[in-house]
Design a protein around this motif. Sequence first.
Motif, mmCIF file in Angstrom:
data_model
loop_
_atom_site.group_PDB
_atom_site.id
_atom_site.type_symbol
_atom_site.label_atom_id
_atom_site.label_comp_id
_atom_site.label_asym_id
_atom_site.label_seq_id
_atom_site.Cartn_x
_atom_site.Cartn_y
_atom_site.Cartn_z
ATOM 1 N N VAL A 1 0.843 -1.201 0.000
ATOM 2 C CA VAL A 1 0.000 0.000 0.000
ATOM 3 C C VAL A 1 0.880 1.253 0.000
ATOM 4 C CG1 VAL A 1 -1.664 1.339 1.360
ATOM 5 C CG2 VAL A 1 -1.979 -1.136 1.075
ATOM 6 N N PHE A 2 1.926 1.243 0.829
ATOM 7 C CA PHE A 2 2.840 2.384 0.886
ATOM 8 C C PHE A 2 3.460 2.651 -0.488
ATOM 9 C CE2 PHE A 2 7.276 3.777 1.195
ATOM 10 C CZ PHE A 2 7.094 5.035 1.740
ATOM 11 N N GLU A 3 3.940 1.607 -1.143
ATOM 12 C CA GLU A 3 4.577 1.774 -2.455
ATOM 13 C C GLU A 3 3.594 2.302 -3.498
ATOM 14 O OE1 GLU A 3 6.520 -2.005 -3.148
ATOM 15 O OE2 GLU A 3 8.119 -1.508 -1.706
ATOM 16 N N LYS A 4 2.358 1.828 -3.444
ATOM 17 C CA LYS A 4 1.335 2.320 -4.384
ATOM 18 C C LYS A 4 1.060 3.806 -4.143
ATOM 19 C CE LYS A 4 -3.462 1.735 -5.758
ATOM 20 N NZ LYS A 4 -4.760 1.222 -5.397
ATOM 21 N N MET A 5 0.887 4.171 -2.872
ATOM 22 C CA MET A 5 0.617 5.575 -2.542
ATOM 23 C C MET A 5 1.822 6.460 -2.872
ATOM 24 S SD MET A 5 -2.372 6.453 -1.391
ATOM 25 C CE MET A 5 -1.965 7.952 -0.516
ATOM 26 N N ALA A 6 3.016 5.991 -2.556
ATOM 27 C CA ALA A 6 4.222 6.768 -2.849
ATOM 28 C C ALA A 6 4.353 6.994 -4.353
ATOM 29 C CB ALA A 6 5.462 6.069 -2.289
ATOM 30 N N ALA A 7 4.028 5.988 -5.141
ATOM 31 C CA ALA A 7 4.066 6.141 -6.602
ATOM 32 C C ALA A 7 3.042 7.184 -7.048
ATOM 33 C CB ALA A 7 3.805 4.799 -7.284
ATOM 34 N N GLY A 8 1.873 7.198 -6.412
ATOM 35 C CA GLY A 8 0.858 8.202 -6.728
ATOM 36 C C GLY A 8 1.328 9.607 -6.382
ATOM 37 N N ILE A 9 1.961 9.756 -5.227
ATOM 38 C CA ILE A 9 2.498 11.068 -4.819
ATOM 39 C C ILE A 9 3.583 11.505 -5.803
ATOM 40 C CG2 ILE A 9 3.747 12.319 -3.003
ATOM 41 C CD1 ILE A 9 1.060 11.611 -1.903
ATOM 42 N N ASP A 10 4.462 10.573 -6.170
ATOM 43 C CA ASP A 10 5.517 10.892 -7.145
ATOM 44 C C ASP A 10 4.909 11.348 -8.467
ATOM 45 O OD1 ASP A 10 7.434 10.197 -5.267
ATOM 46 O OD2 ASP A 10 7.889 8.242 -6.175
ATOM 47 N N ALA A 11 3.848 10.677 -8.897
ATOM 48 C CA ALA A 11 3.189 11.048 -10.156
ATOM 49 C C ALA A 11 2.559 12.437 -10.048
ATOM 50 C CB ALA A 11 2.142 10.003 -10.538
ATOM 51 N N LEU A 12 1.962 12.746 -8.890
ATOM 52 C CA LEU A 12 1.405 14.087 -8.679
ATOM 53 C C LEU A 12 2.505 15.153 -8.759
ATOM 54 C CD1 LEU A 12 -1.193 13.643 -5.782
ATOM 55 C CD2 LEU A 12 -1.656 14.200 -8.173
ATOM 56 N N GLU A 13 3.639 14.883 -8.107
ATOM 57 C CA GLU A 13 4.759 15.833 -8.163
ATOM 58 C C GLU A 13 5.221 16.023 -9.602
ATOM 59 O OE1 GLU A 13 7.975 14.854 -5.543
ATOM 60 O OE2 GLU A 13 6.727 15.062 -3.763
ATOM 61 N N LYS A 14 5.346 14.928 -10.322
ATOM 62 C CA LYS A 14 5.780 15.013 -11.725
ATOM 63 C C LYS A 14 4.800 15.866 -12.523
ATOM 64 C CE LYS A 14 7.332 12.162 -15.536
ATOM 65 N NZ LYS A 14 7.554 10.809 -16.043
#
Length: 171
Positions: A109-122
Amino acid sequence: MSEERPAPPRKLSKVVPYRLARSNSEMVKLVSLLCEANGFKLNIWRVMSAIGTYRSISPMEIGKLTTIDKAMVSRAIRELVDRGLIDRRADARDARWAQIELTAEGTAVFEKMAAGIDALEKHMFGDLAPEKTEAFMEMLELIERRARSARDIVELNGKAGFTRLLGRDFE
């Protein structure tokens, strides 16, 4: 003889604390929506994010990192334990001290959310050159450090702290 004209009013859009607060508010709303889409409230995610970043961490350290009060950290930990996303182990040397870690499910779950946050930043940075993004992050770090230092001076010295920071004109 010419009259002195008053300075034009300062535009709110040019006031740094105002702009930072507005930018932060918009980003927090966006991240909150991402959290909700993944079944979390923002503070629960902030606690989980601290745990995922540091792998093994105490509740006190979580509070310091996230600036979430002790009671809310405690509630978040309870919820995350109940959901099977983290393990809470008492320290063998001191029962008052605990170490918190993600479970395998929590890590996913953490990795999925972190990937989502990274995508938002991008998305937020768009096609900015990487060096501009890095310069922005360095500027944020500088502003945070200086604001923390200034706050410490004012908290220690009261109004005199502002005079110390801003000069005699502040009096």
